[in-house]
Design a protein around this motif. Structure first.
Motif, PDB file in Angstrom:
ATOM      1  N   VAL A  88       0.771  -0.779  -0.200  1.00 10.93           N
ATOM      2  CA  VAL A  88      -0.049  -0.342  -0.073  1.00 10.93           C
ATOM      3  C   VAL A  88       1.043   1.318   0.050  1.00 10.93           C
ATOM      4  O   VAL A  88       2.018   0.791   0.999  1.00 10.93           O
ATOM      5  N   ALA A  89       1.350   2.296  -1.635  1.00 12.86           N
ATOM      6  CA  ALA A  89       1.549   3.333  -1.142  1.00 12.86           C
ATOM      7  C   ALA A  89       1.216   4.660  -1.532  1.00 12.86           C
ATOM      8  O   ALA A  89      -0.548   4.353  -1.899  1.00 12.86           O
ATOM      9  N   TYR A 138      -3.692   4.519   7.990  1.00 10.74           N
ATOM     10  CA  TYR A 138      -1.777   3.248   7.796  1.00 10.74           C
ATOM     11  C   TYR A 138      -1.320   4.901   8.961  1.00 10.74           C
ATOM     12  O   TYR A 138      -0.153   4.073   7.962  1.00 10.74           O
ATOM     13  N   ALA A 139      -1.756   5.066   9.262  1.00 10.58           N
ATOM     14  CA  ALA A 139      -1.645   6.175   9.815  1.00 10.58           C
ATOM     15  C   ALA A 139      -0.349   6.769   9.589  1.00 10.58           C
ATOM     16  O   ALA A 139       0.921   7.316   9.643  1.00 10.58           O
ATOM     17  N   THR A 145       5.028   7.008   1.572  1.00  4.27           N
ATOM     18  CA  THR A 145       5.144   6.426   2.115  1.00  4.27           C
ATOM     19  C   THR A 145       5.062   4.655   1.812  1.00  4.27           C
ATOM     20  O   THR A 145       3.829   4.797   0.756  1.00  4.27           O
ATOM     21  N   PHE A 146       5.692   3.847   1.524  1.00  2.00           N
ATOM     22  CA  PHE A 146       5.614   2.597   0.802  1.00  2.00           C
ATOM     23  C   PHE A 146       4.964   1.208   1.956  1.00  2.00           C
ATOM     24  O   PHE A 146       6.704   1.783   2.721  1.00  2.00           O
ATOM     25  N   ILE A 147       4.120   0.874   2.453  1.00  2.00           N
ATOM     26  CA  ILE A 147       3.882  -0.100   3.422  1.00  2.00           C
ATOM     27  C   ILE A 147       3.549  -1.503   2.800  1.00  2.00           C
ATOM     28  O   ILE A 147       3.089  -1.488   2.432  1.00  2.00           O
ATOM     29  N   PHE A 148       4.636  -1.963   3.561  1.00  2.51           N
ATOM     30  CA  PHE A 148       4.534  -3.813   2.937  1.00  2.51           C
ATOM     31  C   PHE A 148       4.222  -4.456   3.770  1.00  2.51           C
ATOM     32  O   PHE A 148       4.448  -5.006   4.538  1.00  2.51           O
ATOM     33  N   LYS A 153      -1.006  -8.142   7.414  1.00  2.00           N
ATOM     34  CA  LYS A 153       0.052  -7.623   8.644  1.00  2.00           C
ATOM     35  C   LYS A 153       0.967  -7.035   8.307  1.00  2.00           C
ATOM     36  O   LYS A 153       2.021  -7.291   7.377  1.00  2.00           O
ATOM     37  N   GLU A 154       0.922  -5.901   8.737  1.00  4.08           N
ATOM     38  CA  GLU A 154       2.225  -4.234   8.089  1.00  4.08           C
ATOM     39  C   GLU A 154       3.666  -5.300   8.942  1.00  4.08           C
ATOM     40  O   GLU A 154       3.385  -5.817  10.194  1.00  4.08           O
ATOM     41  N   VAL A 155       4.340  -4.833   7.756  1.00  3.11           N
ATOM     42  CA  VAL A 155       5.358  -5.276   8.256  1.00  3.11           C
ATOM     43  C   VAL A 155       6.772  -4.733   8.293  1.00  3.11           C
ATOM     44  O   VAL A 155       7.004  -4.725   9.839  1.00  3.11           O
TER      45      VAL A 155
END
Length: 185
Positions: A88-89, A138-139, A145-148, A153-155
């Motif tokens: 999620v970016a 996603y705060a 911000t690139f969320i993996f 679950k966020e890593v």
């Protein structure tokens, strides 16, 4: 002179700002572009790579994409592990950091053979907001911000600028190595 530079840095920063300016507080006319909204020349909401390949974004996106060659060593690690992740970016088409890092992210994902249907990318306005308000889930504080995510679950996340290089940072994230972005507490 140094006060001028500090003021300029604060105005152009892609970080979180709690205040609003006259420009960001005013109501803007919206025009639908694909599944995205174009507000004052900014992509806002969910969009696809193809949206960035069109003007007015193509000039910086295409040159950033074509001009970037990720390191072979990092790409070997990314190719081996990236398929396990959803991403999620968040980025701002108005933000210099996003303009620098987002084309590189797409180049890395393309070179790794990543299935782009596993990437959800959102454009945010200058307040770091989307019409869906997905950023609150996603705060989000800074862009890009690139969320993996792995198994939902966020890593880890890449935030604003790399610690080493974007590809080395992503290789650490997807391989499970120790990694902290600049704003991790």
């Amino acid at each position: 002179m140094s006060l001028y530079i500090l003021l300029l840095a604060l105005i152009t920063s892609c970080g979180n700002t709690n205040g609003t300016s006259q420009d960001t507080a005013q109501v803007v006319k919206e025009e639908v572009v694909s599944t995205t909204t174009l507000q004052q020349g900014m992509l806002v909401g969910e969009f696809k790579k193809e949206d960035l390949q069109q003007e007015p974004f193509a000039s910086w996106f295409n040159s950033g994409y074509e001009g970037f060659t990720p390191s072979a060593e990092a790409m070997k690690t990314i190719k081996k592990n990236i398929g396990d992740y959803k991403i999620v970016a968040f980025m701002g088409t108005w933000c210099p950091d996003s303009r620098r890092e987002t084309p590189k992210l797409f180049k890395i994902l393309d070179d790794a053979g990543y299935d782009l249907s596993n990437l959800i990318i959102y454009g945010v306005d200058r307040r770091k907001s989307t019409p869906e308000k997905i950023e609150t889930e996603y705060a989000l504080n800074r862009v890009p911000t690139f969320i993996f995510l792995k198994n939902g679950k966020e890593v880890n996340r890449f935030v604003e600028y790399p610690q080493e290089s974007i590809e080395a940072d992503i290789a650490k994230i997807v391989s499970g190595e120790e990694y902290s972005n600049s704003y991790a507490k």
